[in-house]
Design an enzyme around this catalytic site. Structure first.
Site, PDB file in Angstrom:
ATOM      1  N   ASP A   1     -10.107  -6.908   2.772  1.00  0.00           N
ATOM      2  CA  ASP A   1     -10.762  -5.641   2.445  1.00  0.00           C
ATOM      3  C   ASP A   1     -11.807  -5.334   3.512  1.00  0.00           C
ATOM      4  O   ASP A   1     -11.894  -6.021   4.528  1.00  0.00           O
ATOM      5  CB  ASP A   1     -11.356  -5.686   1.039  1.00  0.00           C
ATOM      6  CG  ASP A   1     -12.599  -6.565   0.953  1.00  0.00           C
ATOM      7  OD1 ASP A   1     -12.914  -7.297   1.920  1.00  0.00           O
ATOM      8  OD2 ASP A   1     -13.276  -6.523  -0.103  1.00  0.00           O
TER       9      ASP A   1
ATOM     10  N   LYS B   1      -3.046  -5.749   0.448  1.00  0.00           N
ATOM     11  CA  LYS B   1      -4.339  -6.201  -0.081  1.00  0.00           C
ATOM     12  C   LYS B   1      -4.285  -6.298  -1.605  1.00  0.00           C
ATOM     13  O   LYS B   1      -4.653  -7.323  -2.188  1.00  0.00           O
ATOM     14  CB  LYS B   1      -5.457  -5.237   0.340  1.00  0.00           C
ATOM     15  CG  LYS B   1      -6.838  -5.684  -0.104  1.00  0.00           C
ATOM     16  CD  LYS B   1      -7.876  -4.593   0.059  1.00  0.00           C
ATOM     17  CE  LYS B   1      -7.829  -3.635  -1.100  1.00  0.00           C
ATOM     18  NZ  LYS B   1      -8.964  -2.693  -1.130  1.00  0.00           N
TER      19      LYS B   1
END
Length: 282
Positions: A170, A152
């Protein structure tokens, strides 16, 4: 009107809606229909949030990398309020790698988990100094080897500092793509892989910004503002949140609700108010 007439009205009114609901329940959405709906959601979100952007303040790849690591388990706003002092004292990887840990801990304390985060950002700074000539690498395989950096974080840096397309999975992104039934996966890597098959690579970075913007401002985790949502006609989960328009509007956050955004230094074209610095009111 006779009972028979009333019955006929009911048959053509309520019964028609029931039949439509039954058809929808019996016939699942095809893959092609889902892809078309997903791409339409992306296009409509692009109209709602033409200014979508990373909500961390940064001036270079190093600052974005550190800020993204610090953003774990806290808000981008709190990170943005914290990093000015951090980067003023340690502007380069070499500076941060040579810092006194306790001094770094004190500077980043407002972001929470400050001891673990200090270890991560000092570790990645040392790795940048020792292995990459003090520069943030522009490759996924290199980034994920740095302390505290997962996929991420790597995609945030690649997409926004290097222009390399990536999908940022996320908590907001995971919540919304499941609500929209683009995927049933729960693992971030599997979600990333599935969403990558729906959209062209050129859309990945901006798609991430738009979805995350929508999740932060309108489609909240506990109480989505369904009645103020611009894409209800495309959402299979409409009704999970507040559907009354007036009540829903009160749930809107940041510029959508008339409040400051998360960035102290927002990019040109952002329609909301800059966030206040740490310790300031308003």
């Amino acid at each position: 009107m006779s009972a028979e007439g009333n019955s006929a009205v009911g048959e053509h009114g309520v019964s028609k809606q029931a039949k439509a609901a039954n058809r929808k329940a019996v016939k699942p959405e095809s893959r092609l229909a889902m892809v078309r709906r997903a791409r339409k959601i992306n296009r409509e979100l692009a109209e709602v949030f033409p200014y979508a952007h990373p909500e961390l303040d940064f001036r270079n790849p190093f600052e974005l990398l550190v800020a993204t690591v610090l953003s774990a388990q806290t808000t981008d706003l709190r990170v943005n309020q914290t990093t000015p002092a951090l980067f003023a004292k340690y502007p380069t990887p070499e500076d941060l790698a040579a810092a006194v840990p306790e001094e770094v801990e004190e500077l980043i304390r407002p972001t929470g988990f400050f001891r673990a985060k200090t270890k991560s950002i000092m570790g990645l700074a040392a790795a940048l100094r020792d292995d990459f000539g003090g520069e943030v690498p522009g490759r996924l395989d290199d980034l994920v080897k740095l302390p505290g950096v997962g996929r991420k974080t790597a995609f945030v840096v690649l997409g926004n500092a290097f222009g390399v397309p990536g999908i940022t999975v996320d908590t907001h992104f995971m919540r919304l793509v499941r609500r929209w039934r683009w995927t049933e996966q729960e693992d971030p890597v599997k979600i990333e892989a599935e969403i990558a098959t729906i959209f062209p690579k050129s859309e990945w970075t901006m798609l991430s910004h738009r979805v995350i913007f929508h999740g932060r401002r309108i489609c909240h985790a506990r109480k989505p503002a369904c009645g103020a949502c611009p894409i209800t006609h495309l959402c299979p989960s409409y009704g999970e949140g507040e559907t009354d328009p007036e009540k829903a509007r009160k749930l809107l956050k940041y510029e959508m609700g008339g409040f400051p955004g998360q960035r102290l230094d927002p990019p040109p074209g952002y329609p909301g108010r800059p966030a206040p610095p740490l310790g300031a009111s308003g």
